[in-house]
Design a protein around this motif. Structure first.
Motif, PDB file in Angstrom:
ATOM      1  N   TYR A   1     -63.265  29.210   5.963  1.00  0.00           N
ATOM      2  CA  TYR A   1     -63.781  28.135   5.102  1.00  0.00           C
ATOM      3  C   TYR A   1     -64.940  28.662   4.286  1.00  0.00           C
ATOM      4  CZ  TYR A   1     -61.485  24.961   8.454  1.00  0.00           C
ATOM      5  OH  TYR A   1     -60.577  24.324   9.258  1.00  0.00           O
TER       6      TYR A   1
ATOM      7  N   SER B   1     -64.187  20.115  -2.315  1.00  0.00           N
ATOM      8  CA  SER B   1     -63.615  20.613  -1.062  1.00  0.00           C
ATOM      9  C   SER B   1     -62.099  20.631  -1.210  1.00  0.00           C
ATOM     10  CB  SER B   1     -64.038  19.717   0.103  1.00  0.00           C
ATOM     11  OG  SER B   1     -63.722  18.366  -0.156  1.00  0.00           O
ATOM     12  N   TYR B   2     -61.454  21.516  -0.482  1.00  0.00           N
ATOM     13  CA  TYR B   2     -59.983  21.517  -0.486  1.00  0.00           C
ATOM     14  C   TYR B   2     -59.414  22.069   0.804  1.00  0.00           C
ATOM     15  CZ  TYR B   2     -61.074  26.108  -2.719  1.00  0.00           C
ATOM     16  OH  TYR B   2     -61.594  27.331  -3.052  1.00  0.00           O
ATOM     17  N   ASP B   3     -58.209  21.594   1.079  1.00  0.00           N
ATOM     18  CA  ASP B   3     -57.388  22.084   2.176  1.00  0.00           C
ATOM     19  C   ASP B   3     -56.506  23.157   1.548  1.00  0.00           C
ATOM     20  OD1 ASP B   3     -55.338  22.544   3.953  1.00  0.00           O
ATOM     21  OD2 ASP B   3     -55.085  20.439   4.497  1.00  0.00           O
TER      22      ASP B   3
ATOM     23  N   HIS C   1     -59.731  27.521   3.135  1.00  0.00           N
ATOM     24  CA  HIS C   1     -60.241  26.189   2.813  1.00  0.00           C
ATOM     25  C   HIS C   1     -61.644  26.274   2.210  1.00  0.00           C
ATOM     26  CE1 HIS C   1     -56.930  25.261   5.409  1.00  0.00           C
ATOM     27  NE2 HIS C   1     -57.501  25.919   6.402  1.00  0.00           N
ATOM     28  N   ALA C   2     -62.075  25.182   1.589  1.00  0.00           N
ATOM     29  CA  ALA C   2     -63.448  25.123   1.067  1.00  0.00           C
ATOM     30  C   ALA C   2     -64.058  23.788   1.400  1.00  0.00           C
ATOM     31  CB  ALA C   2     -63.454  25.346  -0.439  1.00  0.00           C
ATOM     32  N   LEU C   3     -65.286  23.824   1.886  1.00  0.00           N
ATOM     33  CA  LEU C   3     -66.025  22.590   2.173  1.00  0.00           C
ATOM     34  C   LEU C   3     -66.926  22.228   0.991  1.00  0.00           C
ATOM     35  CD1 LEU C   3     -66.965  23.467   5.870  1.00  0.00           C
ATOM     36  CD2 LEU C   3     -65.135  21.952   5.093  1.00  0.00           C
TER      37      LEU C   3
ATOM     38  N   ASP D   1     -54.179  14.816  -3.047  1.00  0.00           N
ATOM     39  CA  ASP D   1     -54.993  14.424  -1.882  1.00  0.00           C
ATOM     40  C   ASP D   1     -55.575  15.596  -1.089  1.00  0.00           C
ATOM     41  OD1 ASP D   1     -52.777  15.257  -0.514  1.00  0.00           O
ATOM     42  OD2 ASP D   1     -52.382  13.339   0.483  1.00  0.00           O
ATOM     43  N   ASP D   2     -55.255  16.835  -1.466  1.00  0.00           N
ATOM     44  CA  ASP D   2     -55.859  17.973  -0.749  1.00  0.00           C
ATOM     45  C   ASP D   2     -57.008  18.644  -1.502  1.00  0.00           C
ATOM     46  OD1 ASP D   2     -53.877  18.876  -2.443  1.00  0.00           O
ATOM     47  OD2 ASP D   2     -52.840  20.114  -0.961  1.00  0.00           O
TER      48      ASP D   2
ATOM     49  N   LYS E   1     -66.871  16.243  -4.557  1.00  0.00           N
ATOM     50  CA  LYS E   1     -67.944  15.585  -3.819  1.00  0.00           C
ATOM     51  C   LYS E   1     -69.138  15.255  -4.711  1.00  0.00           C
ATOM     52  CE  LYS E   1     -68.371  17.372   0.540  1.00  0.00           C
ATOM     53  NZ  LYS E   1     -68.431  18.444   1.600  1.00  0.00           N
TER      54      LYS E   1
ATOM     55  N   TYR F   1     -60.863  17.396  -3.366  1.00  0.00           N
ATOM     56  CA  TYR F   1     -61.765  16.258  -3.564  1.00  0.00           C
ATOM     57  C   TYR F   1     -63.091  16.724  -4.168  1.00  0.00           C
ATOM     58  CZ  TYR F   1     -64.693  12.201  -2.582  1.00  0.00           C
ATOM     59  OH  TYR F   1     -65.537  11.136  -2.697  1.00  0.00           O
TER      60      TYR F   1
ATOM     61  N   TYR G   1     -55.877  25.218  10.512  1.00  0.00           N
ATOM     62  CA  TYR G   1     -57.325  25.092  10.294  1.00  0.00           C
ATOM     63  C   TYR G   1     -58.174  25.958  11.220  1.00  0.00           C
ATOM     64  CZ  TYR G   1     -55.217  21.300   7.820  1.00  0.00           C
ATOM     65  OH  TYR G   1     -54.414  20.592   6.974  1.00  0.00           O
TER      66      TYR G   1
ATOM     67  N   LYS H   1     -53.341  24.124  13.853  1.00  0.00           N
ATOM     68  CA  LYS H   1     -52.750  25.437  13.511  1.00  0.00           C
ATOM     69  C   LYS H   1     -53.089  25.931  12.099  1.00  0.00           C
ATOM     70  CE  LYS H   1     -48.200  23.687  12.117  1.00  0.00           C
ATOM     71  NZ  LYS H   1     -48.882  22.643  11.383  1.00  0.00           N
TER      72      LYS H   1
END
Lengths: 247, 247
Positions: free
Chosen positions: A240, A8-10, A56-58, A85-86, A90, A88, A126, A124
């Motif tokens: 996303y 996932s990423y922001d 973004h990606a979940l 930190d943006d 899973k 991760y 997201y 804003k």
């Protein structure tokens, strides 16, 4: 050994997924970390597809081969200890050597979030801050016309040359947040999404919700096979990549 | 004319609420905009209270006096057109000249968000990434002991000298997100909250949830009136000033 990761990423602080020189990209960050783990030997990762800057990606998926031997658990821990930190990881899975994270995709799910209520500074990056009313009933009618197998050329980035623009959207829905009726989420599940396709669909649906177009015009847009026939490209911040499924 | 504003902000990119030279603060940004509107005459805003760096606000309140005459609607529009995208004015009201945004507070509501599930890069600045299980039943017991009128000296910033540390917490609750059971929200409604008080309460509740303390130890902590008796200060990113109520 071939590995498949779910990550996932922001997207807010990235210039998109794909590696570019001197730009912060998701592919770039992940490959740097993997090369470190792989005794400084080059690693090429192959994702299910790219995401644009700000998207973004979940549950993005990517495969890659490593020269070293490492268990799934250890690789997950090693990657997360080095990633910024943006981003991760899973899940890590070992997959057959002929598994391909892009070619083997069976379908993908995207969500797009819109706030029709007052501007919200906290979300804003997201949620699209639309901040006005939309005719949700007319949008829902149009969503049903989008479902099915169609030529999506009108909804694809204008200069994106392809042999085939036919894709199937299994479901296209709109849900309201139960705690805040002004927060809407579009969900699109389909066989494949071309560049800007979800954002162009959402931009067109917004124009339908504004009354600038009727829901039936979706059929005219499909038949024109011309990017100019559809609505504007919606901003990336509400989008996303939610899931990628393999056969 | 005295005005009362209700405003929200994303605390992530601020060095806190209170104005400091050469630092980006919420008070600084709002006063700059108001001085611009007030024919470049100085404006001092008085908020319901400060928030620390990284803490967010959904409905912060502040009063100020302007030399110029402007309607509530026009002032709201003017402020929002000039404020940065991480601060937003939701409401402007004209109030009596003796109204005071800090002294007249009757109670305040804070929420604190924690993710017990896997690390989530998308909510990293908005939800404490605890990423482990907690004994929620034991925490809920402790929350009931926190409710009521107590001396909260043990939960206040160690060097914060005050005449009186007695405050009343009307309700202290924990809720789980219905779509994601690993997302917990603490809610505290009370007459007043001293510096770090909510974060110290949450830090202590986390230690109770970890089994490092029993819920009954809340009473011992109250009686010791010593910051060292309570748990660690929880990170600011999960904290939101949700509401301020006036008599």
């Amino acid at each position: 050994m071939r590995y498949l990761i779910t990550f996932s990423y922001d997207g807010s602080s990235f210039r998109g997924y794909q590696k570019q020189p001197n730009r912060r990209t998701i592919q770039g960050e992940v490959e740097t970390v993997l090369e470190n783990i792989n005794d400084n030997k080059k690693v090429d990762i192959v994702a299910s597809g790219r995401t644009d800057a700000g998207v973004h990606a979940l549950n993005q998926k990517a495969h890659f081969d490593l020269d070293i031997k490492i268990t799934e658990d250890k690789l997950k821990k090693a990657m997360n200890s080095m990633l910024p930190d943006d981003v991760y990881v899973k899940r890590v899975e070992i997959v057959p050597n002929d598994f391909h994270a892009r070619y083997d995709v069976s379908c993908k799910e995207y969500v797009y979030k819109i706030n029709l209520g007052e501007y919200d500074p906290i979300s804003k990056d997201y949620v699209l801050q639309y901040n006005k009313k939309l005719d949700v009933v007319e949008i829902e009618r149009a969503l049903k016309y989008i479902e099915g197998t169609h030529d999506f050329k009108s909804f694809t980035k204008a200069d994106d040359e392809k042999d085939n623009y036919v894709r199937t959207i299994f479901s296209a829905n709109l849900t309201r947040d139960i705690k805040n009726v002004n927060f809407l989420t579009f969900t699109f599940l389909g066989t494949g999404f071309m560049r800007y396709m979800v954002r162009n669909l959402v931009g067109t649906l917004i124009e339908i919700g504004e009354g600038k177009m009727k829901s039936e015009e979706i059929f005219t847009i499909f038949s024109k096979k011309d990017r100019k026939a559809a609505g504007k490209t919606a901003a990336p911040n509400g989008l996303y990549l939610k899931d990628v499924f393999y056969r």
